[in-house]
Design a protein around this motif. Structure first.
Motif, PDB file in Angstrom:
ATOM      1  N   VAL A 111       1.040  -1.226  -0.020  1.00 31.85           N
ATOM      2  CA  VAL A 111      -0.113  -0.004  -0.043  1.00 31.85           C
ATOM      3  C   VAL A 111       0.903   1.123   0.044  1.00 31.85           C
ATOM      4  O   VAL A 111       0.522   2.313  -0.725  1.00 31.85           O
ATOM      5  CB  VAL A 111      -1.098  -0.040   1.281  1.00 31.85           C
ATOM      6  N   ALA A 112       1.948   1.392   0.723  1.00 30.87           N
ATOM      7  CA  ALA A 112       2.734   2.394   0.871  1.00 30.87           C
ATOM      8  C   ALA A 112       3.479   2.639  -0.555  1.00 30.87           C
ATOM      9  O   ALA A 112       3.699   3.651  -0.971  1.00 30.87           O
ATOM     10  CB  ALA A 112       4.030   2.136   1.964  1.00 30.87           C
ATOM     11  N   GLU A 113       3.625   1.556  -1.191  1.00 28.27           N
ATOM     12  CA  GLU A 113       4.225   1.639  -2.827  1.00 28.27           C
ATOM     13  C   GLU A 113       3.304   2.462  -3.607  1.00 28.27           C
ATOM     14  O   GLU A 113       3.767   3.411  -4.552  1.00 28.27           O
ATOM     15  CB  GLU A 113       4.465   0.501  -3.459  1.00 28.27           C
ATOM     16  N   GLN A 114       1.928   2.550  -3.205  1.00 27.43           N
ATOM     17  CA  GLN A 114       1.030   3.202  -3.946  1.00 27.43           C
ATOM     18  C   GLN A 114       0.631   4.611  -3.606  1.00 27.43           C
ATOM     19  O   GLN A 114      -0.286   5.219  -3.834  1.00 27.43           O
ATOM     20  CB  GLN A 114      -0.424   2.555  -4.196  1.00 27.43           C
ATOM     21  N   GLY A 115       1.487   4.831  -2.409  1.00 23.30           N
ATOM     22  CA  GLY A 115       1.337   6.064  -1.861  1.00 23.30           C
ATOM     23  C   GLY A 115       0.229   6.064  -0.918  1.00 23.30           C
ATOM     24  O   GLY A 115      -0.274   7.243  -0.340  1.00 23.30           O
ATOM     25  N   GLY A 116      -0.164   5.066  -0.264  1.00 26.67           N
ATOM     26  CA  GLY A 116      -1.249   5.112   0.555  1.00 26.67           C
ATOM     27  C   GLY A 116      -0.732   4.525   2.172  1.00 26.67           C
ATOM     28  O   GLY A 116       0.519   4.433   2.249  1.00 26.67           O
ATOM     29  N   GLU A 117      -1.618   4.423   2.998  1.00 32.58           N
ATOM     30  CA  GLU A 117      -1.277   3.901   4.434  1.00 32.58           C
ATOM     31  C   GLU A 117      -2.271   2.920   4.846  1.00 32.58           C
ATOM     32  O   GLU A 117      -3.315   3.079   4.822  1.00 32.58           O
ATOM     33  CB  GLU A 117      -1.067   4.888   5.123  1.00 32.58           C
ATOM     34  N   LEU A 118      -1.497   1.887   5.397  1.00 31.28           N
ATOM     35  CA  LEU A 118      -2.584   0.606   5.945  1.00 31.28           C
ATOM     36  C   LEU A 118      -2.393   0.715   7.663  1.00 31.28           C
ATOM     37  O   LEU A 118      -1.099   0.601   8.009  1.00 31.28           O
ATOM     38  CB  LEU A 118      -2.203  -0.586   5.278  1.00 31.28           C
ATOM     39  N   GLN A 119      -3.512   0.353   8.086  1.00 28.88           N
ATOM     40  CA  GLN A 119      -3.513   0.134   9.629  1.00 28.88           C
ATOM     41  C   GLN A 119      -4.530  -0.842   9.969  1.00 28.88           C
ATOM     42  O   GLN A 119      -5.422  -0.813   9.354  1.00 28.88           O
ATOM     43  CB  GLN A 119      -3.745   1.563  10.525  1.00 28.88           C
TER      44      GLN A 119
END
Length: 634
Positions: A610-618
């Motif tokens: 998800v970080a590779e796509q510019g997002g954040e997962l929690q």
């Protein structure tokens, strides 16, 4: 053109007859009116002359002629009326001249005036009496002549009219007989042939001998019959293809080993009577063939080397005449390769003792996967159909080949030293197999629906509206099936170098569609609550689709453990909302039903993707159930 000419001539003839009848009626009325007018004028003249003669006789019998002046004025008026009658053009000139030469009314007026001046002149009395008698006789004769002339003209025209109507009636009878022979009988013959076509006793109709003008109609009807027969054959073939696809999908879902999968898929495709040989295998380098399954062809094609040589692959000791055969081209391009009448290019000696000897067949090669996937294979089909492979047939076979490639990759995923995208994310084969099984069952149900709709059209004659409704259902089911297969193919292709970017909403929708099938089998209700203004954020389609499907599969496993049986709380809610934070607006996606004891290594892998796509997962575990939240900046 002949039919149009007959119609136009018939309309023109009827129009002329109606115009002639209308003119005859007008003429009849005119002659009758003229006859009546002449008779009335003649009677009026005779009546007035009778009155004048009676008045003159009364005066002559009296001793004194006191009223002869009135008689002379009456004669002058009578002469004026007679002149107007004689001026009528409907009276023949010979009658007018004869009458005018026989009478002299002006002389009679002079004689009356002379007698009024000399009342006792016997000679004048005798002459006046003689002239009056002659005038009376001439008027009677004139009346008979002119009335008889008008009557003869009227009767003569009526005779002509009656004769003309008799001729027209006879002509109408002749035209009816001709029309019955040239028009009605051919139509009756065509109607009889049409009933025979409906009963199945004949395939097309023929033009009757006396109905050459119907040749265009007959040709058009025969074209429609041939088109209908072609559509029926095409529909029957579509039904057979749908049944074949259903068997192939069932073989995929039931196979337990790679060898069983190859054999069962080839047997399923071989159920199509147009396919004389089907084989599934992997070409070896530099030559040879690793055969996974074969159906048809006869005992001469059981050996891989023989089959490879017939199929255009190089074998030890014998090379094909071309640098690149159909199998190599299909693997190099990743697209199906079809060669019509392929057996004509194969040496007859290679086909000896096989079921392909002396036959004409099209050759289709369908790649199972790309070379970079690590598993190279093809599905090869030999078809004896006259038209070869139809476009929809090519799509179906390529879909089967792609599904076979997916299954083979699953079987080969456990081979030593082979890395798999799902293994890196902690997604094992059992989870992937559950999704594929759900998709297979859904595709099988849709295929059954297509077969049922098509069978209704093929077996029973339906009304046009019913046919349109069934055809619309058939098309809609086919489009739904195609969409599912496309999503499944996209998900299953794997490969870490795929850089295709699609909108986030589209990727999420495809993942939900594929996961919904396995959820349905577990009795889980999938609900969505996404914003109407879902932002169009471009992401790596393959990577994010795998993340979404993994979250859905993790939720399925957790809910199955939490609710072993059917329960109204057994549901997966995927919620999206636009929220604000310090960095600006963002899109937040929430997946409930997650396990609070998720594998940290798996969670870290998901966060990295998800970080590779510019997002954040929690992972949020503060509530009653764990929720995975994914945020993307807008």
């Amino acid at each position: 053109m002949a039919l149009q000419r007959i119609i136009w001539l018939s309309v023109l003839g009827l129009g002329l007859i109606l115009i002639a009848l209308l003119g005859s009626g007008v003429r009849q009325y005119s002659l009758y009116a003229g006859h009546k007018a002449i008779a009335d004028q003649s009677e009026t003249l005779l009546f007035r002359f009778t009155i004048i003669r009676e008045q003159l006789m009364d005066e002559l019998l009296q001793a004194e002629n006191g009223n002869l002046e009135n008689v002379s004025r009456a004669l002058e008026q009578f002469n004026s009326s007679l002149s107007s009658v004689l001026a009528d053009r409907r009276i023949a000139d010979e009658y007018k001249l004869g009458f005018m030469q026989a009478v002299d009314i002006s002389g009679m007026v002079v004689m009356v005036r002379q007698l009024d001046a000399r009342p006792h002149a016997p000679e004048l009395r005798r002459n006046l009496n003689r002239e009056m008698r002659i005038l009376g006789e001439r008027l009677l004769l004139f009346d008979r002549l002119v009335v008889d002339q008008a009557k003869r003209r009227l009767v003569g025209f009526q005779n002509i009219l009656i004769g003309t109507l008799a001729l027209l009636f006879f002509g109408a009878l002749v035209a009816l007989f001709w029309g019955y022979r040239r028009v009605v009988l051919p139509l009756v013959c065509l109607n009889s042939q049409g009933k025979e076509v409906l009963d199945g006793d004949r395939l097309e109709i023929s033009c009757p001998a006396d109905g050459r003008w119907l040749s265009g109609v007959v040709a058009m009807v025969n074209d429609l019959l041939r088109h209908d027969a072609e559509m029926a054959d095409r529909l029957e073939r579509q039904v057979a293809l749908a049944a074949m696809g259903r068997r192939a999908i069932a073989a995929l879902s039931q196979a337990r080993t790679m060898e069983q999968l190859g054999v069962e898929v080839c047997r399923a495709l071989r159920h199509n009577s147009d396919y004389c040989l089907v084989w599934l295998g992997c070409p070896l380098r530099p030559h040879g063939l690793k055969l996974l399954g074969v159906a048809g062809g006869g005992p001469g094609l059981v050996e891989p080397d023989n089959l490879a040589l017939v199929s255009g692959l190089p074998v030890a000791g014998r090379e094909p005449g071309k640098d690149s055969g159909p199998v190599q081209r299909a693997l190099a391009t990743g697209e199906p390769v079809v060669i019509s009448d392929y057996l004509a290019t194969v040496s007859p000696g290679l086909l000896q003792d096989t079921k392909l000897a002396g036959r004409r067949a099209a050759y289709g090669v369908f790649p199972l996967s790309e070379e970079e996937e690590g598993l190279v294979g093809v599905l090869a089909v030999f078809s004896t159909a006259n038209e070869g492979f139809a476009p929809c047939e090519l799509d179906l076979l390529q879909g089967v080949a792609t599904a076979v490639g997916m299954a083979l990759r699953q079987f080969s995923a456990t081979a030593p030293g082979r890395e798999h995208k799902w293994q890196l994310l902690g997604f094992n084969l059992a989870e992937s197999g559950g999704i594929m099984a759900g998709v297979a069952h859904e595709v099988s149900d849709l295929a059954n629906g297509m077969i049922n709709y098509a069978q209704i059209l093929a077996d029973e004659p339906q009304e046009q509206q019913t046919q349109r409704e069934i055809a619309a259902k058939l098309i809609g089911t086919g489009e739904q099936l195609t969409g599912i297969m496309k999503k499944t193919i996209f998900y299953s292709r794997g490969g870490g170098h795929d850089e295709e970017f699609l909108p986030l909403g589209e990727v999420l929708a495809d993942a939900i569609t594929l996961s919904r099938f396995s959820m349905k089998g577990s009795g889980i209700l999938v609900e969505q609550d996404l914003p109407a203004d879902f932002p169009s954020l471009p992401v790596n389609a393959r990577r994010m689709q795998q993340v979404f499907m993994l979250l859905c599969e993790q939720a399925r496993r957790t809910l199955d453990l939490r609710y072993p049986t059917k329960d109204q709380n057994k549901r997966l809610l995927i919620k999206g909302e636009i929220s604000s934070r310090k960095q600006g607006r963002c899109l937040r996606l929430c997946f409930n039903g997650q396990s609070s004891r998720i594998d940290p290594e798996l969670l870290a892998g998901l966060q990295e993707v998800v970080a590779e796509q510019g997002g954040e997962l929690q992972l949020d575990t503060t509530g009653a159930e764990a929720v995975v939240k994914i945020e993307f900046p807008c």
